[in-house]
Design an enzyme around this catalytic site. Structure first.
Site, PDB file in Angstrom:
ATOM      1  N   CYS A 187       0.791  -1.230   0.000  1.00  9.73           N
ATOM      2  CA  CYS A 187       0.000   0.000   0.000  1.00  9.73           C
ATOM      3  C   CYS A 187       0.827   1.284   0.000  1.00  9.73           C
ATOM      4  O   CYS A 187       0.580   2.191  -0.810  1.00  9.73           O
ATOM      5  CB  CYS A 187      -0.943  -0.012   1.198  1.00  9.73           C
ATOM      6  SG  CYS A 187      -2.167  -1.338   1.146  1.00  9.73           S
ATOM      7  N   SER A 241      13.540  -0.096   4.391  1.00  3.61           N
ATOM      8  CA  SER A 241      12.832  -1.151   5.106  1.00  3.61           C
ATOM      9  C   SER A 241      12.255  -2.140   4.099  1.00  3.61           C
ATOM     10  O   SER A 241      12.017  -1.813   2.936  1.00  3.61           O
ATOM     11  CB  SER A 241      11.704  -0.557   5.957  1.00  3.61           C
ATOM     12  OG  SER A 241      10.669  -0.054   5.120  1.00  3.61           O
ATOM     13  N   ASP A 259      20.136   4.123   3.529  1.00  3.62           N
ATOM     14  CA  ASP A 259      19.842   3.821   4.928  1.00  3.62           C
ATOM     15  C   ASP A 259      21.125   3.934   5.724  1.00  3.62           C
ATOM     16  O   ASP A 259      22.155   4.404   5.215  1.00  3.62           O
ATOM     17  CB  ASP A 259      19.153   2.464   5.082  1.00  3.62           C
ATOM     18  CG  ASP A 259      20.099   1.281   4.869  1.00  3.62           C
ATOM     19  OD1 ASP A 259      21.268   1.496   4.480  1.00  3.62           O
ATOM     20  OD2 ASP A 259      19.664   0.131   5.086  1.00  3.62           O
TER      21      ASP A 259
END
Length: 320
Positions: free
Chosen positions: A137, A173, A195
């Protein structure tokens, strides 16, 4: 007359404005269904923010029982979609729970089949290219934001419409940052994924000639190397302390924040051409859009008859 502090060079775009067109699309789809789709959410952690949101059936369960409840929901014909609020165990057990959700009810797109399709740039579930694969999503919501902002060049064919753009994603992530980098690269962009461990570049190779993205480690690179090269900067770093160094942004960059914390300071408006401070409302509509897809008559049947090998050869357009 003195000039205003902030000239009208930066357009601030709110998520509600972006979500409106998607709301219309979802509304039209709902009007074609015989019944209202049912989404069930399982809350097995102590996150109070998860209790506030949209109207659906929220079941608060003990974390030791969530597995049993997911299995029961898989078998309940009245339920069209399942979401789970993570983290629960903060271990591989959470990944197991993601795979436990039935593929025809996985509205978050986190199960193996959907993740495999996304990374392999397989855009349909069936050989006839009728059933689009479901995407996670939040990454899909950011794609929708970029489409709304006209970053996708509609003159080019699907799959190539970000060609020529350099994008930095500050978050890698497994739920948002890495999938997002893959999606954007599969659509033709050169993506710098940043990251704490360093920088990786996601591309489809020189001239976007490869069918799917590849990943290259950028040795000794840091965020400071990526920002001046990027037309678009997308951030999702938790914590109030982290801020993007505005002075390193490319002049006229498009800046999008999907963190619950503000990763850009107010001075971003002096440098960016477009600033999207949050995307939450778009993410919710994308979730409902995925739910609409799993609720459509014949979805489960098309899943059962899908031929992934043929889909791989025919892949040409993703759920956009």
């Amino acid at each position: 007359m003195e000039a205003p502090d902030h000239l009208a060079s930066c357009k601030v775009v709110l998520a509600g404005s972006i979500a409106k067109s998607l709301q219309i699309e979802v509304g039209k789809g709902l009007s074609k269904l015989e019944r209202k789709p049912l989404l069930v959410g399982f809350l097995a952690n102590k996150d109070p923010s998860a209790r506030f949101g949209f109207g659906f059936l929220l079941r608060e369960v003990d974390r030791e029982e969530v597995e049993t409840h997911i299995i029961a929901a898989n078998q309940d014909e009245a339920i069209d979609g399942i979401i789970v609020y993570y983290p629960i165990f903060n271990s591989r057990q959470d990944q197991y729970l993601q795979q436990l959700i039935s593929v025809e009810k996985d509205v978050e797109g986190l199960g193996h089949r959907y993740i495999f399709n996304m990374y392999q740039n397989i855009r349909f579930l069936d050989s006839e290219n009728l059933q689009k694969s479901i995407l996670p999503c939040t990454p899909l919501a950011i794609v929708k934001v970029l489409e709304y902002l006209k970053m996708y060049n509609t003159i080019l064919p699907y799959g190539n419409r970000l060609y020529g753009h350099s994008i930095t994603v500050v978050n890698r992530s497994e739920v948002v940052g890495r999938p997002l980098a893959a999606l954007l690269a599969n659509d033709g962009a050169s993506v710098y994924s940043v990251d704490v461990d360093g920088v990786q570049q996601f591309t489809r190779g020189e001239g976007i000639k490869k069918r799917r993205h590849e990943v290259v480690e950028k040795e000794a690179w840091a965020l400071e190397d990526c920002l001046p090269l990027s037309d678009v900067v997308i951030t999702g770093v938790p914590g109030k302390a982290f801020k993007i160094p505005t002075n390193l942004l490319k002049e006229g960059a498009v800046c999008i924040n999907f963190s619950t914390d503000k990763n850009f300071g107010p001075e971003v408006k002096d440098r960016a051409s477009i600033y999207v401070p949050a995307i939450g409302k778009v993410t919710i509509i994308v979730l409902l859009r995925n739910l609409l897809q799993t609720s459509t008559p014949g979805f489960e049947k098309r899943l059962d008859s899908a031929d992934n090998g043929q889909s791989l050869r025919d892949a040409s357009s993703r759920a956009q």
